[in-house]
Design a protein around this motif. Structure first.
Motif, PDB file in Angstrom:
ATOM      1  N   LYS A  36      56.381  43.613  39.738  1.00  0.00           N
ATOM      2  CA  LYS A  36      54.964  43.776  39.446  1.00  0.00           C
ATOM      3  C   LYS A  36      54.160  42.789  40.283  1.00  0.00           C
ATOM      4  O   LYS A  36      54.611  41.677  40.540  1.00  0.00           O
ATOM      5  N   GLN A  37      52.983  43.218  40.708  1.00  0.00           N
ATOM      6  CA  GLN A  37      52.110  42.366  41.502  1.00  0.00           C
ATOM      7  C   GLN A  37      50.695  42.528  40.991  1.00  0.00           C
ATOM      8  O   GLN A  37      50.200  43.651  40.840  1.00  0.00           O
ATOM      9  N   ALA A 115      45.095  38.706  55.141  1.00  0.00           N
ATOM     10  CA  ALA A 115      44.841  40.033  54.586  1.00  0.00           C
ATOM     11  C   ALA A 115      45.613  41.066  55.390  1.00  0.00           C
ATOM     12  O   ALA A 115      45.615  41.036  56.619  1.00  0.00           O
ATOM     13  N   VAL A 116      46.292  41.956  54.695  1.00  0.00           N
ATOM     14  CA  VAL A 116      47.075  43.002  55.353  1.00  0.00           C
ATOM     15  C   VAL A 116      46.666  44.354  54.792  1.00  0.00           C
ATOM     16  O   VAL A 116      46.329  44.475  53.611  1.00  0.00           O
ATOM     17  N   THR A 117      46.682  45.366  55.651  1.00  0.00           N
ATOM     18  CA  THR A 117      46.296  46.722  55.255  1.00  0.00           C
ATOM     19  C   THR A 117      47.444  47.677  55.527  1.00  0.00           C
ATOM     20  O   THR A 117      47.922  47.768  56.648  1.00  0.00           O
ATOM     21  N   PHE A 118      47.873  48.363  54.495  1.00  0.00           N
ATOM     22  CA  PHE A 118      48.928  49.354  54.623  1.00  0.00           C
ATOM     23  C   PHE A 118      48.305  50.748  54.697  1.00  0.00           C
ATOM     24  O   PHE A 118      47.088  50.907  54.635  1.00  0.00           O
ATOM     25  N   THR A 119      49.120  51.753  54.815  1.00  0.00           N
ATOM     26  CA  THR A 119      48.620  53.115  54.914  1.00  0.00           C
ATOM     27  C   THR A 119      47.967  53.541  53.602  1.00  0.00           C
ATOM     28  O   THR A 119      48.307  53.040  52.531  1.00  0.00           O
ATOM     29  N   ALA A 120      47.028  54.459  53.717  1.00  0.00           N
ATOM     30  CA  ALA A 120      46.338  54.954  52.529  1.00  0.00           C
ATOM     31  C   ALA A 120      47.271  55.832  51.694  1.00  0.00           C
ATOM     32  O   ALA A 120      48.318  56.279  52.146  1.00  0.00           O
ATOM     33  N   ASN A 121      46.857  56.060  50.449  1.00  0.00           N
ATOM     34  CA  ASN A 121      47.600  56.941  49.533  1.00  0.00           C
ATOM     35  C   ASN A 121      49.021  56.461  49.296  1.00  0.00           C
ATOM     36  O   ASN A 121      49.982  57.240  49.302  1.00  0.00           O
ATOM     37  N   ARG A 122      49.178  55.146  49.102  1.00  0.00           N
ATOM     38  CA  ARG A 122      50.503  54.635  48.768  1.00  0.00           C
ATOM     39  C   ARG A 122      50.890  55.097  47.367  1.00  0.00           C
ATOM     40  O   ARG A 122      50.044  55.206  46.483  1.00  0.00           O
ATOM     41  N   PRO A 123      52.164  55.364  47.124  1.00  0.00           N
ATOM     42  CA  PRO A 123      52.557  55.846  45.793  1.00  0.00           C
ATOM     43  C   PRO A 123      52.434  54.743  44.753  1.00  0.00           C
ATOM     44  O   PRO A 123      52.554  53.565  45.060  1.00  0.00           O
ATOM     45  N   GLN A 124      52.148  55.158  43.524  1.00  0.00           N
ATOM     46  CA  GLN A 124      52.074  54.214  42.411  1.00  0.00           C
ATOM     47  C   GLN A 124      53.082  54.633  41.365  1.00  0.00           C
ATOM     48  O   GLN A 124      52.993  55.727  40.809  1.00  0.00           O
ATOM     49  N   TYR A 125      54.035  53.767  41.122  1.00  0.00           N
ATOM     50  CA  TYR A 125      55.111  54.089  40.191  1.00  0.00           C
ATOM     51  C   TYR A 125      54.794  53.489  38.821  1.00  0.00           C
ATOM     52  O   TYR A 125      54.550  52.296  38.699  1.00  0.00           O
ATOM     53  N   ALA A 170      47.085  48.692  36.591  1.00  0.00           N
ATOM     54  CA  ALA A 170      45.729  48.769  37.111  1.00  0.00           C
ATOM     55  C   ALA A 170      45.358  50.237  37.336  1.00  0.00           C
ATOM     56  O   ALA A 170      46.198  51.034  37.742  1.00  0.00           O
ATOM     57  N   PRO A 171      44.110  50.601  37.076  1.00  0.00           N
ATOM     58  CA  PRO A 171      43.718  52.005  37.248  1.00  0.00           C
ATOM     59  C   PRO A 171      43.675  52.393  38.718  1.00  0.00           C
ATOM     60  O   PRO A 171      43.530  51.546  39.601  1.00  0.00           O
ATOM     61  N   GLY A 172      43.798  53.682  38.949  1.00  0.00           N
ATOM     62  CA  GLY A 172      43.702  54.184  40.306  1.00  0.00           C
ATOM     63  C   GLY A 172      45.016  54.090  41.060  1.00  0.00           C
ATOM     64  O   GLY A 172      46.033  53.617  40.558  1.00  0.00           O
ATOM     65  N   ALA A 173      44.955  54.540  42.301  1.00  0.00           N
ATOM     66  CA  ALA A 173      46.139  54.526  43.146  1.00  0.00           C
ATOM     67  C   ALA A 173      46.468  53.110  43.589  1.00  0.00           C
ATOM     68  O   ALA A 173      45.647  52.196  43.492  1.00  0.00           O
ATOM     69  N   THR A 174      47.687  52.915  44.065  1.00  0.00           N
ATOM     70  CA  THR A 174      48.087  51.611  44.570  1.00  0.00           C
ATOM     71  C   THR A 174      47.196  51.226  45.750  1.00  0.00           C
ATOM     72  O   THR A 174      47.060  51.994  46.697  1.00  0.00           O
ATOM     73  N   PRO A 175      46.557  50.030  45.716  1.00  0.00           N
ATOM     74  CA  PRO A 175      45.667  49.655  46.821  1.00  0.00           C
ATOM     75  C   PRO A 175      46.437  49.557  48.129  1.00  0.00           C
ATOM     76  O   PRO A 175      47.610  49.210  48.161  1.00  0.00           O
ATOM     77  N   ARG A 176      45.739  49.856  49.213  1.00  0.00           N
ATOM     78  CA  ARG A 176      46.352  49.686  50.524  1.00  0.00           C
ATOM     79  C   ARG A 176      46.096  48.290  51.071  1.00  0.00           C
ATOM     80  O   ARG A 176      46.597  47.930  52.132  1.00  0.00           O
ATOM     81  N   THR A 177      45.309  47.498  50.346  1.00  0.00           N
ATOM     82  CA  THR A 177      44.945  46.153  50.788  1.00  0.00           C
ATOM     83  C   THR A 177      45.658  45.104  49.950  1.00  0.00           C
ATOM     84  O   THR A 177      45.656  45.181  48.725  1.00  0.00           O
ATOM     85  N   GLU A 178      46.267  44.126  50.615  1.00  0.00           N
ATOM     86  CA  GLU A 178      46.904  43.010  49.942  1.00  0.00           C
ATOM     87  C   GLU A 178      46.535  41.717  50.661  1.00  0.00           C
ATOM     88  O   GLU A 178      46.183  41.734  51.844  1.00  0.00           O
ATOM     89  N   SER A 197      51.769  33.097  47.566  1.00  0.00           N
ATOM     90  CA  SER A 197      51.797  34.212  46.621  1.00  0.00           C
ATOM     91  C   SER A 197      51.039  35.392  47.214  1.00  0.00           C
ATOM     92  O   SER A 197      50.209  35.227  48.111  1.00  0.00           O
ATOM     93  N   ALA A 198      51.327  36.587  46.704  1.00  0.00           N
ATOM     94  CA  ALA A 198      50.713  37.815  47.221  1.00  0.00           C
ATOM     95  C   ALA A 198      50.048  38.575  46.077  1.00  0.00           C
ATOM     96  O   ALA A 198      50.506  38.545  44.928  1.00  0.00           O
ATOM     97  N   TYR A 199      48.953  39.265  46.409  1.00  0.00           N
ATOM     98  CA  TYR A 199      48.179  39.995  45.406  1.00  0.00           C
ATOM     99  C   TYR A 199      47.651  41.289  46.007  1.00  0.00           C
ATOM    100  O   TYR A 199      47.374  41.374  47.200  1.00  0.00           O
ATOM    101  N   TYR A 200      47.498  42.283  45.133  1.00  0.00           N
ATOM    102  CA  TYR A 200      46.761  43.476  45.518  1.00  0.00           C
ATOM    103  C   TYR A 200      45.272  43.173  45.456  1.00  0.00           C
ATOM    104  O   TYR A 200      44.817  42.341  44.675  1.00  0.00           O
ATOM    105  N   VAL A 201      44.502  43.888  46.282  1.00  0.00           N
ATOM    106  CA  VAL A 201      43.050  43.747  46.303  1.00  0.00           C
ATOM    107  C   VAL A 201      42.441  45.141  46.207  1.00  0.00           C
ATOM    108  O   VAL A 201      42.901  46.072  46.883  1.00  0.00           O
ATOM    109  N   ALA A 202      41.419  45.282  45.379  1.00  0.00           N
ATOM    110  CA  ALA A 202      40.721  46.563  45.305  1.00  0.00           C
ATOM    111  C   ALA A 202      40.162  46.913  46.683  1.00  0.00           C
ATOM    112  O   ALA A 202      39.496  46.097  47.318  1.00  0.00           O
TER     113      ALA A 202
END
Length: 231
Positions: A36-37, A115-125, A170-178, A197-202
């Motif tokens: 979990k993050q 700050a790192v940006t991954f691809t959009a529409n990452r899956p949320q498990y 957290a609501p919504g899809a997995t953020p692409r920004t961390e 430490s690492a965190y998701y960012v809206a």
């Protein structure tokens, strides 16, 4: 019948094992165990990060003779970096540490935010299953190893266990920004303490962390025509 099913299952297992490749030119991609993050969604969360950083730093500082500390703020800090520096200063002062306004003779605290940006529409498990009403205020989560029933009355209403069960997500899809936050305490010779430490960012708050998205290309309103022949 049972013996037949067991034999078929064993045969299927042997067949699948035999199909697995024993040699590959590259390592086979696998998933990490579920972790979990945290997702940052409010300024209050920045304070929680600051408190955690301060606790880890203080634990290391106590191992050495007391020395004043100096927070080395970035020249052009983002709103997140400015808030984190301010909150960390407050926490250290309130804990009795001497926080100086000059680096001379002090331990220097540096903060790096990547700050790192991954691809959009990452899956949320999440937990697999859907809720279904058994009775008024009573729910069951299907397709889960141990179905969880809710029917606990709280005051005048009933407690919906489905919402409680999923409130941690957290609501919504997995953020692409961390963001990766690293805080280092050092002098001219060595590191005294370090925390990463690492965190998701809206994704809608990217500007607060120094991510400026390029403006979309505007369509060209002019068009060139090539004229041939005599006028």
């Amino acid at each position: 019948m049972m013996a037949l099913k067991t034999a078929m299952a064993l045969a299927a297992g042997i067949l699948l094992a035999g199909c697995a490749s024993r040699y590959t030119p590259t390592p086979v991609a696998t998933n990490f165990p579920t972790t979990k993050q945290a997702k940052l969604q409010a300024a209050y969360h920045w304070g929680v990060i600051s408190d955690n950083i301060e606790k880890s730093i203080v634990a290391e500082l106590k191992k050495s003779p007391p020395r004043p500390v100096f927070l080395n703020e970035a020249r052009e800090p983002t709103p997140f970096q400015r808030a984190l520096t301010t909150q960390l200063t407050t926490s250290l002062v309130n804990d009795g540490y001497a926080v100086t306004r000059s680096p001379a003779g002090s331990l220097k605290i540096d903060m790096d935010v990547q700050a790192v940006t991954f691809t959009a529409n990452r899956p949320q498990y999440r937990y697999h299953g859907e809720r279904a009403a058994l009775a008024s205020g009573v729910w069951v989560l299907s397709e889960i190893e141990a179905p969880l029933l809710a029917g606990v009355a709280v005051g005048a209403g009933a407690w919906d266990s489905y919402d409680w069960f999923n409130a941690q997500f957290a609501p919504g899809a997995t953020p692409r920004t961390e963001i990766i936050v690293t805080v280092s305490v050092s002098d001219q010779f060595r590191y005294v303490a370090r925390s990463t430490s690492a965190y998701y960012v809206a994704d809608s708050d990217r500007i607060l962390y120094g991510i400026v998205d390029p403006e979309p290309d505007e369509p060209k309103l002019t068009r060139l025509f090539k004229v041939r022949g005599d006028m």
